[in-house]
Design a protein around this motif. Structure first.
Motif, mmCIF file in Angstrom:
data_model
loop_
_atom_site.group_PDB
_atom_site.id
_atom_site.type_symbol
_atom_site.label_atom_id
_atom_site.label_comp_id
_atom_site.label_asym_id
_atom_site.label_seq_id
_atom_site.Cartn_x
_atom_site.Cartn_y
_atom_site.Cartn_z
ATOM 1 N N THR A 109 0.832 -1.202 0.000
ATOM 2 C CA THR A 109 0.000 0.000 0.000
ATOM 3 C C THR A 109 0.868 1.254 0.000
ATOM 4 O OG1 THR A 109 -1.744 -1.188 1.185
ATOM 5 C CG2 THR A 109 -1.845 1.221 1.222
ATOM 6 N N ALA A 110 1.913 1.268 0.821
ATOM 7 C CA ALA A 110 2.802 2.438 0.895
ATOM 8 C C ALA A 110 3.518 2.676 -0.427
ATOM 9 C CB ALA A 110 3.813 2.256 2.020
ATOM 10 N N ILE A 111 3.981 1.604 -1.052
ATOM 11 C CA ILE A 111 4.670 1.748 -2.341
ATOM 12 C C ILE A 111 3.706 2.288 -3.395
ATOM 13 C CG2 ILE A 111 5.737 0.443 -4.233
ATOM 14 C CD1 ILE A 111 6.996 -1.340 -1.988
ATOM 15 N N LYS A 112 2.517 1.706 -3.455
ATOM 16 C CA LYS A 112 1.518 2.165 -4.429
ATOM 17 C C LYS A 112 1.119 3.613 -4.140
ATOM 18 C CE LYS A 112 -3.039 1.077 -6.246
ATOM 19 N NZ LYS A 112 -4.230 0.239 -6.109
ATOM 20 N N TRP A 113 0.914 3.919 -2.875
ATOM 21 C CA TRP A 113 0.536 5.276 -2.482
ATOM 22 C C TRP A 113 1.625 6.272 -2.879
ATOM 23 C CZ3 TRP A 113 2.695 8.865 0.823
ATOM 24 C CH2 TRP A 113 1.888 9.922 1.210
ATOM 25 N N GLY A 114 2.889 5.892 -2.654
ATOM 26 C CA GLY A 114 3.995 6.782 -2.981
ATOM 27 C C GLY A 114 4.114 7.058 -4.469
ATOM 28 N N ARG A 115 3.718 6.095 -5.287
ATOM 29 C CA ARG A 115 3.787 6.265 -6.742
ATOM 30 C C ARG A 115 2.594 7.029 -7.300
ATOM 31 N NH1 ARG A 115 5.777 0.140 -8.080
ATOM 32 N NH2 ARG A 115 7.916 0.465 -7.405
ATOM 33 N N ASN A 116 1.546 7.092 -6.523
ATOM 34 C CA ASN A 116 0.323 7.754 -6.973
ATOM 35 C C ASN A 116 0.506 9.267 -6.882
ATOM 36 O OD1 ASN A 116 -2.259 8.503 -7.573
ATOM 37 N ND2 ASN A 116 -3.222 7.366 -5.916
ATOM 38 N N THR A 117 0.372 9.956 -7.990
ATOM 39 C CA THR A 117 0.592 11.404 -7.993
ATOM 40 C C THR A 117 -0.566 12.172 -7.378
ATOM 41 O OG1 THR A 117 -0.291 11.545 -10.237
ATOM 42 C CG2 THR A 117 2.106 11.369 -10.005
#
Length: 168
Positions: A70-78
């Protein structure tokens, strides 16, 4: 699974693994607002995953995998999606204030500068996960885990050598 049972498991997991989730949140989000958003997103993902937990791994491994992904996906989400406060877990968000050790702030700042895999490996290493557990959580080979951890340690040691009182 009944909704009551799901709620009990969810609450139990959050209370048991709150520190782990906070550590991941702090490593992936720098501002307090972003940390709150990421924490809420992780809570939503944990809630949604309770029914699919098959006990093939330990709950801590499951929570770690969900939180990191979730953190990785969240970090990539602009676009940062703002969520309403989760009333059912508001008490979990209330962390007792303890002044942070400046060395810990320094460490989190350095961890935050690492790429996603290195950041995840560093957090798993700090929580004493085995190379096998790390490889299962991240979906990479054990030998690659060893190589990456060796490189991360060398990098952090080199940064530590430049650490001085002015950085605190």
């Amino acid at each position: 699974m009944t909704r009551t049972r799901q709620h009990i498991i969810f609450e139990t997991w959050l209370m048991q693994y709150r520190a782990l989730v906070f550590k991941i949140v702090r490593a992936y989000a720098s501002s307090l607002e972003d940390q709150d958003d990421l924490f809420q997103e992780i809570c939503i993902q944990i809630w949604n995953s309770v029914n699919s937990f098959k006990e093939e791994s330990s709950p801590v491994t499951w929570i770690y995998r969900i939180s990191l992904n979730t953190a990785i996906k969240w970090g990539r989400n602009t676009e940062r999606h703002r969520h309403e406060p989760l009333e059912n877990v508001q008490h979990v968000l209330q962390e007792n204030y303890v002044p942070m050790d400046p060395r810990l702030d320094w460490l989190y700042a350095k961890i935050h500068q690492l790429d996603d895999i290195d950041r995840s490996l560093t957090l798993l290493l700090l929580d004493d996960f085995s190379y096998k557990e790390m490889s299962n959580i991240l979906g990479i080979s054990e030998s690659y885990v060893g190589v990456k951890i060796n490189r991360i340690k060398k990098l952090l040691i080199s940064k530590l050598n430049t650490y001085n009182d002015h950085e605190i």
